[in-house]
Design a protein around this motif. Structure first.
Motif, short mmCIF file in Angstrom:
data_model
loop_
_atom_site.label_atom_id
_atom_site.label_comp_id
_atom_site.label_asym_id
_atom_site.label_seq_id
_atom_site.Cartn_x
_atom_site.Cartn_y
_atom_site.Cartn_z
N MET A 1 54.69 60.58 75.07
CA MET A 1 53.92 61.92 75.68
C MET A 1 54.84 62.21 76.59
SD MET A 1 50.25 61.16 77.72
CE MET A 1 50.80 61.54 79.24
N LYS A 2 54.78 63.52 77.00
CA LYS A 2 55.30 64.28 77.92
C LYS A 2 55.33 63.66 79.27
CE LYS A 2 55.39 68.61 75.16
NZ LYS A 2 56.58 68.07 74.60
N SER A 3 56.34 64.02 80.17
CA SER A 3 56.04 63.44 81.39
C SER A 3 55.01 64.13 82.21
CB SER A 3 57.26 63.34 82.32
OG SER A 3 57.66 64.75 82.18
N THR A 4 54.29 63.43 83.07
CA THR A 4 53.11 63.94 83.76
C THR A 4 53.35 64.41 85.10
OG1 THR A 4 52.05 62.06 84.29
CG2 THR A 4 51.44 63.15 82.27
N TYR A 5 52.82 65.56 85.77
CA TYR A 5 52.96 65.87 86.89
C TYR A 5 51.85 65.47 87.68
CZ TYR A 5 56.33 69.40 85.14
OH TYR A 5 57.26 69.99 84.35
N LEU A 6 52.20 64.81 88.82
CA LEU A 6 50.93 64.11 89.62
C LEU A 6 50.26 65.20 90.54
CD1 LEU A 6 51.89 60.69 90.75
CD2 LEU A 6 50.58 61.22 88.75
N ILE A 7 49.06 65.39 90.18
CA ILE A 7 48.07 66.29 91.39
C ILE A 7 48.10 65.57 92.61
CG2 ILE A 7 46.42 67.93 91.71
CD1 ILE A 7 45.94 67.80 88.41
N ARG A 163 35.18 66.99 69.56
CA ARG A 163 34.50 67.85 68.89
C ARG A 163 35.57 69.17 68.58
NH1 ARG A 163 29.72 67.42 72.13
NH2 ARG A 163 28.44 65.60 71.04
N LEU A 164 36.22 69.53 69.76
CA LEU A 164 37.28 70.85 69.61
C LEU A 164 38.44 70.29 68.75
CD1 LEU A 164 36.81 71.97 73.16
CD2 LEU A 164 36.34 73.22 71.00
N ILE A 165 39.12 69.09 69.15
CA ILE A 165 40.49 68.88 68.39
C ILE A 165 40.54 67.88 67.27
CG2 ILE A 165 41.69 69.34 70.61
CD1 ILE A 165 42.16 66.49 71.27
N GLY A 166 39.52 67.44 67.12
CA GLY A 166 39.36 66.31 66.10
C GLY A 166 39.55 65.04 66.66
N LYS A 167 39.22 63.85 65.79
CA LYS A 167 39.28 62.48 66.21
C LYS A 167 40.83 62.02 66.38
CE LYS A 167 35.34 60.27 64.48
NZ LYS A 167 34.30 61.23 64.48
N TRP A 168 40.90 61.11 67.32
CA TRP A 168 42.41 60.47 67.42
C TRP A 168 42.36 59.19 67.38
CZ3 TRP A 168 39.74 63.56 71.34
CH2 TRP A 168 39.03 62.65 72.29
N ASP A 169 43.37 58.44 67.01
CA ASP A 169 43.45 57.03 66.80
C ASP A 169 44.26 56.43 68.08
OD1 ASP A 169 42.24 56.85 64.42
OD2 ASP A 169 44.11 57.66 63.33
N SER A 170 44.84 57.10 68.86
CA SER A 170 45.64 56.57 70.15
C SER A 170 45.83 57.65 71.31
CB SER A 170 46.94 56.14 69.62
OG SER A 170 47.81 57.45 69.10
N GLU A 171 45.95 57.23 72.34
CA GLU A 171 46.16 57.93 73.48
C GLU A 171 47.19 59.07 73.36
OE1 GLU A 171 44.42 58.15 77.11
OE2 GLU A 171 43.10 57.80 75.61
N SER A 172 48.08 58.72 72.73
CA SER A 172 49.29 59.57 72.46
C SER A 172 48.89 60.80 71.57
CB SER A 172 50.54 58.92 72.14
OG SER A 172 50.34 58.37 70.70
N GLU A 173 48.18 60.19 70.41
CA GLU A 173 47.65 61.38 69.50
C GLU A 173 46.86 62.17 70.08
OE1 GLU A 173 45.65 61.74 65.11
OE2 GLU A 173 45.75 59.81 66.17
N LYS A 174 45.78 61.62 71.01
CA LYS A 174 44.99 62.62 71.55
C LYS A 174 45.69 63.76 72.41
CE LYS A 174 43.00 61.51 75.58
NZ LYS A 174 41.84 61.01 76.65
N PHE A 175 46.67 63.33 73.03
CA PHE A 175 47.66 64.36 73.91
C PHE A 175 48.31 65.28 73.10
CE2 PHE A 175 46.86 61.34 77.50
CZ PHE A 175 46.56 62.06 78.47
N GLN A 176 48.87 64.84 71.99
CA GLN A 176 49.48 65.45 71.07
C GLN A 176 48.50 66.95 70.65
OE1 GLN A 176 51.08 62.88 68.19
NE2 GLN A 176 52.86 62.27 69.16
N LYS A 177 47.42 66.13 70.00
CA LYS A 177 46.50 67.33 69.75
C LYS A 177 45.76 68.21 70.74
CE LYS A 177 44.36 65.06 65.56
NZ LYS A 177 43.02 64.81 64.87
N ALA A 178 45.72 67.74 71.76
CA ALA A 178 45.52 68.73 73.01
C ALA A 178 46.43 69.78 73.33
CB ALA A 178 45.10 67.81 74.27
N ILE A 179 47.87 69.10 73.38
CA ILE A 179 48.65 70.10 73.68
C ILE A 179 48.82 71.10 72.63
CG2 ILE A 179 51.22 70.16 73.82
CD1 ILE A 179 51.18 67.31 75.31
N ALA A 180 48.72 70.69 71.36
CA ALA A 180 48.94 71.36 70.22
C ALA A 180 47.78 72.59 70.28
CB ALA A 180 48.83 70.97 68.78
#
Length: 282
Positions: A1-7, A163-180
């Motif tokens: 996953m890409k590095s995150t910026y803290l708010i 519902r928007l990005i489709g199912k994911w199998d891991s946290e990293s896949e969730k972030f990949q799909k959301a970023i895409a």
């Protein structure tokens, strides 16, 4: 996953705009909240009240006719425009051009409401926050996503995100799909959760405020109102999203010693907005 910026408070203060002592309501922005259906007018009340309590000068709420009295009595500070239909929204007609619009809390998925959303998206060019049933309708009509303005803010909870990005199998896949998804449609995704993340194409921001007390009905409606208010006050969309999730979470941190986790409700977020904003100025 890409590095995150803290708010963090430090980051927020880089762009936070304290109130101008010489301002008036006409300079503070006009926001529109499009929300509610029979049995879910409470969502419109929560979003509208949090919107006016977050600093914008004027709020107009567009709701079905069944919401008219409820809204006028619950929040006298907010103006109300109603649909021609009694129980749900069928035709969105605004008598003004606002600076920002939040749409979706409690609108339901009636066919007439889906058509109304399509017609609205086809013509709207104003800064936009999409939440709740607006997202559910879009997830069933993905071609309509091409209609939304660049930098529109989407605020899905985990199920709406799926519902928007489709199912994911891991946290990293969730972030990949959301970023895409964010890159493809050029939208900002506020991924509500513990913690809440904001995806702005390749940039990922992680909120540092909030606790389990926020896991309560109406919490998301309140967040929609805050984001819409900040957009109306001319914050750029990604900063409006960051400030909103930070303040939203902060209200729960402030209230927790009094309410505990169990007794904190969405109205308590609104009740504590003043203290949350004040803490930015101390």
């Amino acid at each position: 996953m890409k590095s995150t910026y803290l708010i963090t408070k430090e980051e927020i203060l880089k762009f936070y705009k304290p109130a101008n002592p010489l301002t008036h309501k006409g300079l503070q922005g006009h926001a529109v909240i499009i929300a509610g259906s029979y049995g879910k007018v409470g969502a419109a009340v929560l979003a509208s009240k949090s919107c006016i309590k977050s600093g914008c000068g004027l709020v107009t709420t567009f709701a079905p006719k069944c919401g008219y009295q409820i809204l006028q009595i619950s929040i006298p500070e907010v103006m109300v425009v109603t649909d021609e239909n009694t129980n749900f929204i069928t035709h969105i007609q605004l008598p003004l051009i606002p600076q920002a619009i939040g749409i979706g809390p409690g609108i339901g998925k009636e066919l007439g409401t889906q058509k109304a959303l399509f017609e609205f998206l086809r013509t709207n060019k104003i800064s936009l926050v999409l939440d709740a049933d607006a997202l559910n309708i879009l997830s069933e009509n993905q071609a309509w996503l091409e209609l939304i303005p660049e930098s529109t803010i989407l605020t899905p909870h985990p199920k709406e995100l799926e519902r928007l990005i489709g199912k994911w199998d891991s946290e990293s896949e969730k972030f990949q799909k959301a970023i895409a998804f964010s890159e493809h449609y050029k939208v900002i995704i506020v991924m509500k959760g513990a913690p809440t993340y904001i995806i702005n194409q390749t940039k990922v921001y992680q909120n540092t405020t909030g606790n389990a007390a926020l896991a309560t009905a109406g919490s998301g409606d309140v967040l929609t109102g805050i984001i819409t208010s900040l957009l109306a006050q001319n914050y750029v969309p990604v900063q409006a999203a960051q400030l909103a999730v930070f303040i939203h979470g902060l209200t729960a941190d402030i209230a927790l010693p009094e309410t505990g986790y169990q007794s904190f409700i969405a109205s308590d977020i609104i009740k504590n907005l003043g203290k949350a904003f004040l803490s930015l100025e101390n």
